[in-house]
Design a protein around this motif. Sequence first.
Motif, PDB file in Angstrom:
ATOM      1  N   ASN A  92      44.109  31.625  35.230  1.00  0.00           N
ATOM      2  CA  ASN A  92      44.042  32.342  36.336  1.00  0.00           C
ATOM      3  C   ASN A  92      43.505  31.345  37.436  1.00  0.00           C
ATOM      4  OD1 ASN A  92      45.499  34.361  37.838  1.00  0.00           O
ATOM      5  ND2 ASN A  92      43.452  35.593  38.010  1.00  0.00           N
ATOM      6  N   SER A  93      42.358  30.869  36.801  1.00  0.00           N
ATOM      7  CA  SER A  93      41.406  30.178  37.804  1.00  0.00           C
ATOM      8  C   SER A  93      42.464  28.634  37.917  1.00  0.00           C
ATOM      9  CB  SER A  93      40.259  29.461  36.962  1.00  0.00           C
ATOM     10  OG  SER A  93      39.451  28.677  37.949  1.00  0.00           O
ATOM     11  N   ALA A  94      43.154  28.259  37.113  1.00  0.00           N
ATOM     12  CA  ALA A  94      43.927  27.027  37.375  1.00  0.00           C
ATOM     13  C   ALA A  94      44.964  27.443  38.284  1.00  0.00           C
ATOM     14  CB  ALA A  94      44.709  26.521  35.926  1.00  0.00           C
ATOM     15  N   PRO A 110      53.169  30.075  45.641  1.00  0.00           N
ATOM     16  CA  PRO A 110      52.903  31.172  44.834  1.00  0.00           C
ATOM     17  C   PRO A 110      54.240  31.741  44.221  1.00  0.00           C
ATOM     18  CG  PRO A 110      51.701  31.331  47.104  1.00  0.00           C
ATOM     19  CD  PRO A 110      52.737  30.053  47.133  1.00  0.00           C
ATOM     20  N   SER A 111      55.251  31.700  44.884  1.00  0.00           N
ATOM     21  CA  SER A 111      56.607  32.132  44.242  1.00  0.00           C
ATOM     22  C   SER A 111      56.919  31.279  43.121  1.00  0.00           C
ATOM     23  CB  SER A 111      57.687  32.221  45.115  1.00  0.00           C
ATOM     24  OG  SER A 111      57.977  30.732  45.805  1.00  0.00           O
ATOM     25  N   GLN A 112      56.479  30.239  42.943  1.00  0.00           N
ATOM     26  CA  GLN A 112      56.748  29.335  41.740  1.00  0.00           C
ATOM     27  C   GLN A 112      56.182  30.009  40.382  1.00  0.00           C
ATOM     28  OE1 GLN A 112      55.820  25.411  43.604  1.00  0.00           O
ATOM     29  NE2 GLN A 112      57.298  24.892  41.903  1.00  0.00           N
ATOM     30  N   VAL A 113      55.072  30.572  40.512  1.00  0.00           N
ATOM     31  CA  VAL A 113      54.234  30.907  39.302  1.00  0.00           C
ATOM     32  C   VAL A 113      54.810  32.128  38.749  1.00  0.00           C
ATOM     33  CG1 VAL A 113      52.066  31.659  38.287  1.00  0.00           C
ATOM     34  CG2 VAL A 113      52.153  29.857  40.020  1.00  0.00           C
ATOM     35  N   THR A 114      55.584  32.167  37.736  1.00  0.00           N
ATOM     36  CA  THR A 114      56.048  33.284  37.369  1.00  0.00           C
ATOM     37  C   THR A 114      55.241  34.264  36.287  1.00  0.00           C
ATOM     38  OG1 THR A 114      57.232  32.258  35.353  1.00  0.00           O
ATOM     39  CG2 THR A 114      58.411  32.285  37.697  1.00  0.00           C
ATOM     40  N   GLN A 115      54.504  33.545  35.495  1.00  0.00           N
ATOM     41  CA  GLN A 115      53.449  34.119  34.374  1.00  0.00           C
ATOM     42  C   GLN A 115      52.385  33.636  34.314  1.00  0.00           C
ATOM     43  OE1 GLN A 115      55.377  35.722  30.937  1.00  0.00           O
ATOM     44  NE2 GLN A 115      57.390  34.944  31.519  1.00  0.00           N
ATOM     45  N   VAL A 116      51.170  34.121  33.883  1.00  0.00           N
ATOM     46  CA  VAL A 116      49.889  33.630  33.670  1.00  0.00           C
ATOM     47  C   VAL A 116      49.219  34.196  32.482  1.00  0.00           C
ATOM     48  CG1 VAL A 116      47.534  33.163  34.249  1.00  0.00           C
ATOM     49  CG2 VAL A 116      49.290  33.102  36.088  1.00  0.00           C
ATOM     50  N   ARG A 117      49.084  33.755  31.359  1.00  0.00           N
ATOM     51  CA  ARG A 117      48.910  34.105  30.088  1.00  0.00           C
ATOM     52  C   ARG A 117      47.534  33.619  29.480  1.00  0.00           C
ATOM     53  NH1 ARG A 117      54.900  32.223  27.693  1.00  0.00           N
ATOM     54  NH2 ARG A 117      55.892  33.372  29.078  1.00  0.00           N
ATOM     55  N   GLY A 118      46.929  34.525  28.834  1.00  0.00           N
ATOM     56  CA  GLY A 118      45.883  34.098  27.806  1.00  0.00           C
ATOM     57  C   GLY A 118      46.024  34.294  26.651  1.00  0.00           C
ATOM     58  N   TYR A 119      45.978  33.462  25.665  1.00  0.00           N
ATOM     59  CA  TYR A 119      46.380  33.547  24.104  1.00  0.00           C
ATOM     60  C   TYR A 119      45.170  33.554  23.447  1.00  0.00           C
ATOM     61  CZ  TYR A 119      51.282  33.009  25.113  1.00  0.00           C
ATOM     62  OH  TYR A 119      52.539  33.126  25.554  1.00  0.00           O
ATOM     63  N   ALA A 120      43.979  33.509  23.842  1.00  0.00           N
ATOM     64  CA  ALA A 120      42.990  33.326  22.940  1.00  0.00           C
ATOM     65  C   ALA A 120      43.097  32.231  21.936  1.00  0.00           C
ATOM     66  CB  ALA A 120      42.400  34.550  22.499  1.00  0.00           C
ATOM     67  N   ASP A 121      42.661  32.656  20.559  1.00  0.00           N
ATOM     68  CA  ASP A 121      43.043  31.548  19.471  1.00  0.00           C
ATOM     69  C   ASP A 121      44.384  31.768  18.780  1.00  0.00           C
ATOM     70  OD1 ASP A 121      41.921  33.723  18.553  1.00  0.00           O
ATOM     71  OD2 ASP A 121      40.932  32.897  17.079  1.00  0.00           O
ATOM     72  N   ARG A 122      45.272  32.395  19.376  1.00  0.00           N
ATOM     73  CA  ARG A 122      46.465  32.771  18.661  1.00  0.00           C
ATOM     74  C   ARG A 122      47.493  31.787  18.517  1.00  0.00           C
ATOM     75  NH1 ARG A 122      45.702  38.303  17.494  1.00  0.00           N
ATOM     76  NH2 ARG A 122      43.543  38.743  17.464  1.00  0.00           N
ATOM     77  N   GLN A 123      47.355  30.799  19.413  1.00  0.00           N
ATOM     78  CA  GLN A 123      48.284  29.773  19.404  1.00  0.00           C
ATOM     79  C   GLN A 123      47.478  28.455  19.121  1.00  0.00           C
ATOM     80  OE1 GLN A 123      51.315  29.546  22.160  1.00  0.00           O
ATOM     81  NE2 GLN A 123      52.017  31.690  21.529  1.00  0.00           N
ATOM     82  N   LEU A 124      47.063  28.212  18.168  1.00  0.00           N
ATOM     83  CA  LEU A 124      46.157  26.990  18.039  1.00  0.00           C
ATOM     84  C   LEU A 124      47.139  25.797  17.603  1.00  0.00           C
ATOM     85  CD1 LEU A 124      43.674  28.328  15.128  1.00  0.00           C
ATOM     86  CD2 LEU A 124      43.080  28.042  17.637  1.00  0.00           C
ATOM     87  N   ARG A 125      46.609  24.643  18.250  1.00  0.00           N
ATOM     88  CA  ARG A 125      47.217  23.372  18.255  1.00  0.00           C
ATOM     89  C   ARG A 125      46.986  22.854  16.861  1.00  0.00           C
ATOM     90  NH1 ARG A 125      48.660  19.658  22.026  1.00  0.00           N
ATOM     91  NH2 ARG A 125      47.411  17.972  20.634  1.00  0.00           N
ATOM     92  N   HIS A 126      45.762  23.144  16.109  1.00  0.00           N
ATOM     93  CA  HIS A 126      45.601  22.621  14.988  1.00  0.00           C
ATOM     94  C   HIS A 126      45.053  23.764  14.116  1.00  0.00           C
ATOM     95  CE1 HIS A 126      45.302  18.401  16.440  1.00  0.00           C
ATOM     96  NE2 HIS A 126      44.806  18.922  17.518  1.00  0.00           N
ATOM     97  N   ALA A 127      46.162  24.434  13.369  1.00  0.00           N
ATOM     98  CA  ALA A 127      46.004  25.679  12.749  1.00  0.00           C
ATOM     99  C   ALA A 127      44.910  25.333  11.556  1.00  0.00           C
ATOM    100  CB  ALA A 127      47.190  26.164  12.311  1.00  0.00           C
ATOM    101  N   GLN A 128      45.067  24.131  10.915  1.00  0.00           N
ATOM    102  CA  GLN A 128      44.144  23.889   9.786  1.00  0.00           C
ATOM    103  C   GLN A 128      42.788  23.479  10.226  1.00  0.00           C
ATOM    104  OE1 GLN A 128      46.158  21.712  11.287  1.00  0.00           O
ATOM    105  NE2 GLN A 128      45.391  19.816  11.600  1.00  0.00           N
ATOM    106  N   ASP A 129      42.579  23.340  11.433  1.00  0.00           N
ATOM    107  CA  ASP A 129      41.123  23.100  12.053  1.00  0.00           C
ATOM    108  C   ASP A 129      40.891  23.988  13.194  1.00  0.00           C
ATOM    109  OD1 ASP A 129      38.500  22.230  12.492  1.00  0.00           O
ATOM    110  OD2 ASP A 129      39.177  20.160  13.283  1.00  0.00           O
ATOM    111  N   PRO A 130      40.715  25.375  12.981  1.00  0.00           N
ATOM    112  CA  PRO A 130      40.780  26.352  14.266  1.00  0.00           C
ATOM    113  C   PRO A 130      39.637  26.103  15.176  1.00  0.00           C
ATOM    114  CG  PRO A 130      39.925  27.266  11.992  1.00  0.00           C
ATOM    115  CD  PRO A 130      40.692  26.056  11.958  1.00  0.00           C
ATOM    116  N   GLU A 131      38.556  25.563  14.505  1.00  0.00           N
ATOM    117  CA  GLU A 131      37.460  25.285  15.674  1.00  0.00           C
ATOM    118  C   GLU A 131      37.575  23.804  16.377  1.00  0.00           C
ATOM    119  OE1 GLU A 131      33.609  26.077  13.700  1.00  0.00           O
ATOM    120  OE2 GLU A 131      34.168  27.995  13.447  1.00  0.00           O
TER     121      GLU A 131
END
Length: 265
Positions: A201-203, A214-235
Amino acid sequence: MLPPKDAAQLDKAKTRIVVIRRPRKAAHGHHGGAWKVAYADFMTAMMALFIVLWLMGTDEDVKKAVSSYFTNPSGPGKLTGTAAAGLGHGIEIPKLDMKKLREKIQQALMKVPDFTRLKDHVEITITSDGLRIELLESDAGVFFEQGKPVPSGSGAELLQILARQLGELPNDILIEGHTDSKPFAGDGSYTNWELSTDRANSARRLMEANGLRPSQVTQVRGYADRQLRHAQDPENPSNRRISVIVQYITGAEEKKNAAPDAAIH
């Protein structure tokens, strides 16, 4: 010995020619349609062959688009989303060439003074949702102050450049926030869910203040750690990221969102 009269009649009978006329039967043509079915099957197979040969010679973006169509054969519409990408529009022939847009954005980002330091933390890819621009964090923090939803100086400058570029487009924009799996320090009232959402939301606020409509932004979402880029290295710190997605445009949206300077030069 026969009388002369009878002998003459006998000679005449011997020399008579008998012609027997038998009518010829015309050959009947084949009235079945089996050949038509076989011909249609042959033409279908030939067309499939030419399509396969054409696909083999196309670039990867076209192959991904065709693959996405067969994944979602009902046509453009809302998808349920996957672990690799968020909710988005189905593939349709886009008005804008995403490859050219990617090159244009990359050239614009080169204007950031210390982009040499940042380039390994910016990833721009073409996905089934559209053009995905990801700002990847490091251990020390690159685009946001560590543990806070406040953009750093470099992050703010980069988001401003993106806003000016994307604000010229008619495409819808989707903004996502992600974190790694490290628990957020504190009393538990503020977690990775809040942090990922607040950063996205800050972005959005910063980009809307610098050229993004403003009309361009259709959704703002926060996924926390539910969609990791590196699932084998979650940290892994690059799991902490902001994703700005330029969605493919459909016919109805093209009329609704048309902008005067939408063309890519």
